[in-house]
Design a protein around this motif. Structure first.
Motif, PDB file in Angstrom:
ATOM      1  N   ARG A  55      80.960  18.648  50.938  1.00 43.80           N
ATOM      2  CA  ARG A  55      81.371  17.954  49.867  1.00 43.80           C
ATOM      3  C   ARG A  55      81.386  18.718  48.634  1.00 43.80           C
ATOM      4  NH1 ARG A  55      77.672  14.206  51.379  1.00 43.80           N
ATOM      5  NH2 ARG A  55      76.418  14.628  49.342  1.00 43.80           N
ATOM      6  N   LYS A  56      82.554  18.446  47.785  1.00 41.32           N
ATOM      7  CA  LYS A  56      82.515  19.574  46.600  1.00 41.32           C
ATOM      8  C   LYS A  56      83.096  18.699  45.632  1.00 41.32           C
ATOM      9  CE  LYS A  56      86.793  22.131  46.987  1.00 41.32           C
ATOM     10  NZ  LYS A  56      87.090  23.567  46.970  1.00 41.32           N
ATOM     11  N   ASN A  57      82.958  18.694  44.108  1.00 42.90           N
ATOM     12  CA  ASN A  57      83.696  18.393  43.140  1.00 42.90           C
ATOM     13  C   ASN A  57      83.720  19.351  42.128  1.00 42.90           C
ATOM     14  OD1 ASN A  57      81.310  18.419  41.734  1.00 42.90           O
ATOM     15  ND2 ASN A  57      80.722  16.533  42.704  1.00 42.90           N
ATOM     16  N   PHE A  58      84.258  19.248  40.923  1.00 37.94           N
ATOM     17  CA  PHE A  58      84.608  19.995  39.742  1.00 37.94           C
ATOM     18  C   PHE A  58      83.333  20.967  39.560  1.00 37.94           C
ATOM     19  CE2 PHE A  58      83.440  16.489  37.434  1.00 37.94           C
ATOM     20  CZ  PHE A  58      83.016  16.946  36.101  1.00 37.94           C
ATOM     21  N   ASP A  61      64.392  25.708  44.793  1.00 36.29           N
ATOM     22  CA  ASP A  61      65.479  25.119  43.884  1.00 36.29           C
ATOM     23  C   ASP A  61      66.280  24.394  44.588  1.00 36.29           C
ATOM     24  OD1 ASP A  61      64.704  27.310  42.300  1.00 36.29           O
ATOM     25  OD2 ASP A  61      65.941  28.803  42.632  1.00 36.29           O
ATOM     26  N   LEU A  62      67.544  24.612  44.772  1.00 34.83           N
ATOM     27  CA  LEU A  62      68.627  23.577  45.140  1.00 34.83           C
ATOM     28  C   LEU A  62      68.839  23.902  46.653  1.00 34.83           C
ATOM     29  CD1 LEU A  62      71.552  23.966  42.569  1.00 34.83           C
ATOM     30  CD2 LEU A  62      69.565  22.308  42.648  1.00 34.83           C
ATOM     31  N   TYR A 103      72.635  23.436  50.556  1.00 33.93           N
ATOM     32  CA  TYR A 103      72.662  22.997  49.100  1.00 33.93           C
ATOM     33  C   TYR A 103      73.092  21.524  48.830  1.00 33.93           C
ATOM     34  CZ  TYR A 103      72.173  28.273  48.178  1.00 33.93           C
ATOM     35  OH  TYR A 103      71.845  29.496  48.006  1.00 33.93           O
ATOM     36  N   ASN A 104      72.513  21.082  48.002  1.00 32.29           N
ATOM     37  CA  ASN A 104      72.735  19.796  47.438  1.00 32.29           C
ATOM     38  C   ASN A 104      72.651  19.778  45.977  1.00 32.29           C
ATOM     39  OD1 ASN A 104      73.205  17.836  49.889  1.00 32.29           O
ATOM     40  ND2 ASN A 104      71.216  19.047  50.347  1.00 32.29           N
ATOM     41  N   PHE A 105      73.832  19.440  45.434  1.00 32.09           N
ATOM     42  CA  PHE A 105      73.683  19.657  43.623  1.00 32.09           C
ATOM     43  C   PHE A 105      74.692  18.564  43.249  1.00 32.09           C
ATOM     44  CE2 PHE A 105      74.891  21.687  39.632  1.00 32.09           C
ATOM     45  CZ  PHE A 105      73.785  21.353  39.206  1.00 32.09           C
ATOM     46  N   LEU A 106      74.341  17.576  42.681  1.00 30.02           N
ATOM     47  CA  LEU A 106      75.381  16.612  42.046  1.00 30.02           C
ATOM     48  C   LEU A 106      76.436  16.293  42.925  1.00 30.02           C
ATOM     49  CD1 LEU A 106      75.056  18.162  38.416  1.00 30.02           C
ATOM     50  CD2 LEU A 106      74.017  16.075  39.130  1.00 30.02           C
TER      51      LEU A 106
END
Length: 728
Positions: A72-75, A213-214, A243-246
């Motif tokens: 998954r990704k966003n801006f 960290d992430l 990696y999981n971030f926002l």
């Protein structure tokens, strides 16, 4: 009788069993004897103290390959610092590297990358995972940076609990599978299992997982065969990371194969003696020269020890199709827009074809934003030009800019260094910058005459001067750890605005006619002498460049500056003397003590001058949390730094993973370290000034709360906050 004995053993097994099939004891199915996990762990940890240093040196060929999938990704993903450059429409990436590794005790690696192949743009290497490929399972920390406590080391045993699951192998020398779990939630602890042989109690394989960290990670290490030359070394790694971030999720799967060319063991469990005990050159990590790395995918096939699977081959094929498609349809305007976007988001490194490198931090980077109790919000931007000359001589130019939103002030600095004698750290530096606004010694006379009981900066209108300075310094190492620096500093100070003092109620202005003595412009020229001594300085050479590593002793610094009147139109005479001592003491289990102490004084003053200490001043450019760990005053008003002709300061910081939050297990996994701060300052009108603080370090940010006390009375409460995302 035998029947009764079997019943007794069965009852014992049921008695010591626990939920989900794990137990603190187990019956060996071949010998029918009860085996306790404590005795196994005791043997493993007893031998770990031997095995941690049993290998003195080895040379090996290391092959690493990895797949990265974007689930998954966003801006926001492209703005994450240290993230590799993403390609439009690409969800899967593949990378490979081949390296030569030279290891020498204690736990020091020289890794030189020979070849690289992959589909990641600009070849950033293995993003965020390379440190997990240098694991010493018997050491106190699994990684070299003291990040993860090893469950096999007796010093970390109190943080883990152990359960035996199975007995494997033959009757004479069985192997035991033991699970380990952290007793509390912490990023410094891991969970998993290891399999150990009862013949010598060496670990055969280990799997551990955790979070830092992430990154959530899972590592599997397989050691060499029992009795072989590589018995105590890993021969393969499998590392999985998430990696999981926002709202963004990335998955990485890596495999490493190690082939050892030579292994040397310590016969007496001691490392190889060096002729110079402080010189670590023969056993220290050296940076590889990126210009000699092979990037040709065709040549890489000859270095690949194992064939690619179909999924990996398909990633390469899709990447070639994408390149061909871009060549046919990619417009020049779109390419330019993407390049501009990259400049704002990523760290930029431009190679000038033999003329040097230009580096620029991204314009939008939260790592460069900080908040302090006295200075408010600040933001900085860094640039750097460097060129390596013959004989490992280095020329560098480092412009910096910064803006303080609270004081509404813009700062800039241009530092240039020429390391002309790298073996002796011979260096010539030039620095041109604007400094904090400052007030003169005539104002000090006014401040000195005000009683402490009614002293209040907010009731005084100070006559500020803008400060432009230029300095030149030549420094060289006389002998190991002792550095001599000579140079001069030139200041040009101009009045920021018209002069006026506001009368303090019930207290008259001194009879001295201050306004008649104050001019609109002042110039000072001052030669400088600096002595710096670090006893017992360990160092290593990178080529011909000597690089200081660490020391078990403090660093002592003595600064002397003499202002000379009528030289280059200088208008004042003075002497500045400062002494500074600082030291970091590394304790066990990632605990550190940092202390710093020093004093400064202006003497032999004639006419008007400016009190401008070097070691005791406010930072124009925001720095990371650890750049001056505990060595600064967070809540002290910037006007105090120039308010006295002398000062004495002291700082103390204690850092550890578990101090206060250990009992709050629900939240401690996000806290990497806790810190306790104490700072003291003695100067005019502050006898003393004290600061107490408590801080935490997380993977995203560092934060602290501070309380100050002036002259025995409570003064202020404030905080400090810096982004530390990926700032390893």
């Amino acid at each position: 009788m035998r029947f009764i004995k079997n019943i007794q053993l069965s009852l014992l097994f049921l008695l010591f069993s626990f939920q989900e099939g794990y137990s603190n004891t187990i019956i060996n199915p071949q010998t029918r004897r009860l085996v306790a996990v404590d005795s196994i762990v005791d043997n493993v940890m007893r031998m770990s103290d031997i095995y941690v240093n049993i290998v003195n040196e080895y040379q090996a060929r290391v092959y690493i390959k990895g797949k990265i999938k974007i689930k998954r990704k966003n801006f926001i993903l492209k703005y994450v610092p240290a993230m590799f450059r993403l390609q439009r429409g690409v969800r899967e990436y593949f990378i490979e590297s081949s390296s030569d590794v030279h290891y020498t005790a204690p736990n020091i690696y020289d890794q030189k990358v020979k070849a690289y192949s992959g589909t990641i743009r600009n070849h950033h290497g293995i993003p965020g995972m390379v440190e997990y490929f240098n694991v010493n399972i018997y050491a106190l920390s699994l990684l070299r940076d003291d990040r993860l406590l090893s469950p096999l080391n007796h010093k970390a045993r109190k943080y883990y609990k152990y359960q035996i699951e199975d007995v494997l192998g033959d009757r004479e020398y069985p192997e035991y599978k033991v699970h380990f779990m952290p007793k509390s939630h912490s990023n410094h602890l891991v969970g998993g299992y290891f399999i150990v042989s009862s013949l010598g109690w060496s670990v055969r394989e280990i799997r551990f997982s955790g979070r830092w960290d992430l990154l959530s990670f899972r590592c599997f290490l397989k050691m060499g065969k029992l009795g072989d030359n590589d018995e105590f070394l890993p021969v393969s790694y499998t590392v999985d990371g998430w990696y999981n971030f926002l709202g963004n999720k990335l998955v990485g799967n890596y495999f490493t194969q190690i082939n050892y060319d030579s292994i040397k063991y310590n016969k007496n469990n001691r490392g190889k003696r060096r002729v110079n005990k402080y010189d670590l050159t023969q056993s220290f990590t050296l940076s590889c020269d990126t210009n000699v790395i092979c990037y040709d995918p065709v040549k890489f096939t000859k270095l690949r020890p194992i064939p690619l699977d179909e999924e990996e081959k398909n990633i390469y094929r899709e990447n070639e199709k994408l390149k061909l498609l871009k060549c046919q349809h990619y417009s020049t305007n779109l390419s330019a827009l993407e390049s501009i976007s990259d400049f704002f988001i990523y760290n930029n490194n431009v190679n000038l074809s033999g003329l040097g490198n230009i580096q620029c931090s991204p314009l939008f980077n939260p790592l460069l934003l900080s908040y302090g109790g006295a200075n408010g919000f600040s933001y900085r931007q860094d640039f750097k030009y460097s060129r390596l000359l013959g004989g490992d001589r280095l020329l560098s130019i480092d412009p910096k800019i910064s803006y303080n939103f609270t004081h509404k002030e813009f700062y800039w600095s241009v530092q240039s260094d020429f390391n002309y004698w790298p073996q002796k750290q011979g260096n010539i530096s030039f620095n041109l910058k604007n400094n904090n606004r400052i007030y003169s010694s005539e104002v000090l006379d006014l401040l000195k005459s005000i009683p402490d009981s009614i002293f209040d900066f907010n009731k005084i209108h100070l006559n500020y001067f803008k400060d432009l300075s230029f300095s030149v310094e030549h420094s060289i190492e006389i002998f190991n750890g002792f550095e001599l620096g000579v140079g001069f500093t030139y200041h040009c100070r101009k009045a920021a605005e018209s002069f006026h003092f506001q009368r303090i109620p019930l207290f008259p202005i001194p009879t001295i006619n201050i306004l008649d003595k104050i001019k609109n412009k002042y110039v000072s020229f001052a030669p400088q002498l600096k002595l710096r001594w670090t006893p017992g300085q360990f160092y290593y050479y990178r080529g011909k460049q000597k690089i200081n590593y660490r020391s078990y002793y403090p660093t002592f610094t003595l600064d002397y500056e003499r202002g000379m009147k009528h030289v280059f139109n200088s208008t004042g005479r003075y002497e500045r003397i400062e002494f500074d001592m600082q030291h970091t003491i590394r304790l066990a289990l990632m605990k550190h003590i940092y202390y710093r102490a020093g004093f400064g004084v202006f003497t032999n003053q004639e006419e008007l001058y400016f009190v401008d200490f070097e070691n005791f001043s406010r930072h124009n450019f925001p720095v990371g949390w650890n750049d001056e760990l505990g060595g600064e005053f967070v809540l002290l008003d910037s006007r105090w730094y120039n308010s006295s002709r002398q000062y004495a300061r002291a700082h103390f910081t204690y850092e550890a993973p578990f101090i206060v939050l250990r009992n709050f297990t629900k939240y401690t996994r996000y806290v990497q370290n806790e810190r306790l701060y104490f700072s003291a300052l003695v100067m005019s009108h502050l006898k003393p000034y004290l600061e107490f603080g408590y801080g935490i370090a997380t993977y995203l940010f560092d934060a602290g709360v501070f309380v100050s006390n002036k002259n025995g009375k409570f003064s202020d409460v404030g905080c400090k906050f810096t982004f530390e995302l990926f700032n390893e």
